[in-house]
Design a protein around this motif. Sequence first.
Motif, short mmCIF file in Angstrom:
data_model
loop_
_atom_site.label_atom_id
_atom_site.label_comp_id
_atom_site.label_asym_id
_atom_site.label_seq_id
_atom_site.Cartn_x
_atom_site.Cartn_y
_atom_site.Cartn_z
N ILE A 103 -19.08 -31.88 23.23
CA ILE A 103 -19.74 -30.58 23.32
C ILE A 103 -20.02 -30.22 24.77
O ILE A 103 -19.87 -29.06 25.19
CB ILE A 103 -21.03 -30.58 22.49
CG1 ILE A 103 -20.69 -30.62 20.99
CG2 ILE A 103 -21.88 -29.35 22.81
CD1 ILE A 103 -21.91 -30.71 20.09
N ALA A 104 -20.42 -31.21 25.58
CA ALA A 104 -20.70 -30.96 26.99
C ALA A 104 -19.47 -30.41 27.70
O ALA A 104 -19.55 -29.44 28.46
CB ALA A 104 -21.18 -32.24 27.66
N ARG A 164 -22.71 -36.97 31.08
CA ARG A 164 -23.31 -37.02 29.73
C ARG A 164 -23.16 -38.41 29.13
O ARG A 164 -24.07 -38.94 28.48
CB ARG A 164 -22.64 -35.96 28.84
CG ARG A 164 -23.12 -35.97 27.37
CD ARG A 164 -24.60 -35.64 27.29
NE ARG A 164 -25.09 -35.64 25.92
CZ ARG A 164 -25.43 -36.73 25.24
NH1 ARG A 164 -25.34 -37.92 25.82
NH2 ARG A 164 -25.89 -36.64 24.00
N SER A 175 -26.48 -31.35 25.79
CA SER A 175 -25.57 -31.20 24.65
C SER A 175 -25.69 -32.41 23.72
O SER A 175 -26.06 -33.51 24.13
CB SER A 175 -24.13 -31.06 25.14
OG SER A 175 -23.99 -29.93 25.96
N ARG A 176 -25.31 -32.20 22.47
CA ARG A 176 -25.45 -33.24 21.46
C ARG A 176 -24.57 -34.45 21.75
O ARG A 176 -24.94 -35.58 21.46
CB ARG A 176 -25.13 -32.66 20.08
CG ARG A 176 -25.36 -33.62 18.92
CD ARG A 176 -25.11 -32.92 17.60
NE ARG A 176 -26.07 -31.84 17.40
CZ ARG A 176 -25.88 -30.83 16.52
NH1 ARG A 176 -24.76 -30.78 15.82
NH2 ARG A 176 -26.80 -29.91 16.38
N ARG A 181 -27.63 -28.35 31.42
CA ARG A 181 -27.29 -27.85 30.10
C ARG A 181 -26.25 -28.73 29.40
O ARG A 181 -26.31 -28.94 28.20
CB ARG A 181 -26.79 -26.42 30.20
CG ARG A 181 -27.94 -25.45 30.20
CD ARG A 181 -27.69 -24.22 31.04
NE ARG A 181 -28.89 -23.39 30.99
CZ ARG A 181 -30.02 -23.68 31.66
NH1 ARG A 181 -30.07 -24.74 32.41
NH2 ARG A 181 -31.06 -22.89 31.58
N SER A 182 -25.32 -29.25 30.19
CA SER A 182 -24.33 -30.14 29.61
C SER A 182 -24.96 -31.46 29.17
O SER A 182 -24.59 -32.02 28.14
CB SER A 182 -23.21 -30.40 30.64
OG SER A 182 -22.57 -29.20 31.00
N ALA A 194 -25.21 -24.53 23.51
CA ALA A 194 -24.92 -24.99 24.86
C ALA A 194 -24.07 -23.98 25.61
O ALA A 194 -24.29 -23.73 26.80
CB ALA A 194 -24.21 -26.35 24.80
N THR A 195 -23.09 -23.39 24.93
CA THR A 195 -22.23 -22.38 25.56
C THR A 195 -23.02 -21.12 25.90
O THR A 195 -22.89 -20.56 26.99
CB THR A 195 -21.06 -22.02 24.64
OG1 THR A 195 -20.33 -23.20 24.31
CG2 THR A 195 -20.13 -21.03 25.31
N SER A 203 -18.33 -26.80 26.10
CA SER A 203 -19.23 -25.68 26.43
C SER A 203 -19.03 -25.22 27.86
O SER A 203 -19.06 -24.01 28.15
CB SER A 203 -20.69 -26.08 26.19
OG SER A 203 -21.06 -27.17 27.02
N LEU A 234 -22.76 -26.84 20.04
CA LEU A 234 -21.79 -26.18 20.92
C LEU A 234 -22.15 -24.73 21.18
O LEU A 234 -22.12 -24.27 22.32
CB LEU A 234 -20.39 -26.28 20.30
CG LEU A 234 -19.27 -25.57 21.08
CD1 LEU A 234 -19.11 -26.15 22.47
CD2 LEU A 234 -17.95 -25.66 20.30
#
Length: 586
Positions: A344-345, A121, A339-340, A335-336, A69-70, A348, A66
């Motif tokens: 998180i996507a 995602r 994310s893991r 970027r999203s 990604a943010t 963030s 997180l």
Amino acid sequence: MEGQLVGTATTVQQSANGIGLSPGAFYTLWIGIIVYMVVLIGIGMWSSRRVKGMNDFLVAGRRLPLWMATATLLATWFGAGSSMGVAATVYSSGIGGVLADPFGASLSLVLSGIFIVGLLRRLKCLTVTDIVERKYGKWAGVYTSLWMIPVYVGWLSAQLLGMGTILHVLTGVDKNIGTMIGAVIVVIYTFAGGMWAVTLTDVVQVSLIVVGLFIIVPGAISEAGGWNAMLSRLSPEDLSLWLQPETLTAATDYVYYTGCGLATGMASLLPCGAIPGALSGIGDLSALTADLSAIDYPTVVTGQVPLVTSDWIYYIGSWIVMGLGCTIGQDLVQRSLASRNEKIAVSSAVMSGFFYAAIGLVPITIGFAARTVLVKYGITDSVMAGDLENQVLPRMAIIILGNLHPLILTVFLAALLSAIMSSADSSLLAGSSLLCNNVIGSIWPRMSDRRLLWFTRVTTIALTVIALFLAMKVESIYKLMINSWASQLVVVFLPVVTALYVPKATKNAAWATMAVATGVWLSYTFINASGTGMTFTELMNSDELDRALTCGAVYGFLAGIVAFLCCYLGERIPHMVLDQPEEEEE
């Protein structure tokens, strides 16, 4: 004190292409910049060892936590347009001139987090147009991808122009050479490490951004006489986000061409000095009726220019070109997607939107403070020989930090460069991934992953060369950035949203939407921007093209909605009326 100000102003004027530091301070500044660039290249080379294929290169193996990604989202969006462009636009036009960024951009981050990125995602897409290809077919994905690539070429150009301007102002190097230097650095570490290099450098860069802004803002407010003194010099219009009519006074000496027809929104206002012959009179626009043909030609007018339809369309466009168009931006979605997990996507993107809105107030504050500070030190557009455009923020840095230790100025320069380079590498990676993954990869699906990765890296160089050419032709960082996003709203937004939220949407509806929206937008832009007699460079820097692109995007977007509804309902109603099962699309 007066003598000190005069001396300082003289020093600034004499160093219009530099910052007037002592030789020792100048070398310290350059060493700091070089060390920073070497560190970035080193990160890119180290990151290249973790890139095994397209999944690693484009979305960092989908393993960003997180905080990372943010940070990378925030650093990506806070670039040349958001810093230098916003400060310069607020300096000249007030807060109403920056509706698209940071306000519309912050809104798009939040909306995308809520409605877009979580679903993409979950579907494990590599690019935003993957969903268009899955829903509407290969060629629909290719078409939308082709229209997204110019977005990121234009955005990359804005960042390269920002880097060239900073190096020009703060070191004295030629602006074009500075732009080339920045382009080389960006392409090297993006070429090598892809998304991993971009993400790791973003974490460093966003830290430097915060440090640099905390240093310069208090000094800017202090130089302007304090917060209350700065606000007292601003008019209500300067602080309004609502559409404001332009006010003309006799002192502005503007001439109104009755032949252009103010009532139809095609008014042309030019300095009196450009018009030969005697003036026929002075009139007050507020007392005029809608029929302005009775005014003698030419006539000096004063008062408020009446708002017309195109003004409202442009105002709406200023909000939605980025407010809606950027929700499906490849830079954001990429970027999203890295994310893991889905949570998180979403988190963030939403968090980045709120952080971005808060940080976006900083260059706005600096722009307002510059109205007092730059004049105080004798820095005006005339003194800079008309070259003050885009230089408001760097010039404020010179004034505020110039008397401090050169290391502090170096930190701020690194912070500003880091913000711009973060956006530059993001736009470059987004454009190359779309071209290779969604165009080349779709047309030649049997191409090996290794060969496609090689094409993606080569594409980064080609797109950088195109962006470099454009950066040398356009003067306004802010306009270059904002106008780059128009095609994304017109061509891509509706197909992506309908693919996610309208299960019964068909290929016919998607193609009707894209074709009608594209046609209306391009036709409006061509009709309203052609026939000006301007050269390519003049047109790219003109208000006419800016308004034509934005207003045309609104009309194209609305036309696309109408086309989709007509086609969608036209295909659905027969099945509902005849109570027949729907045929599967081939």
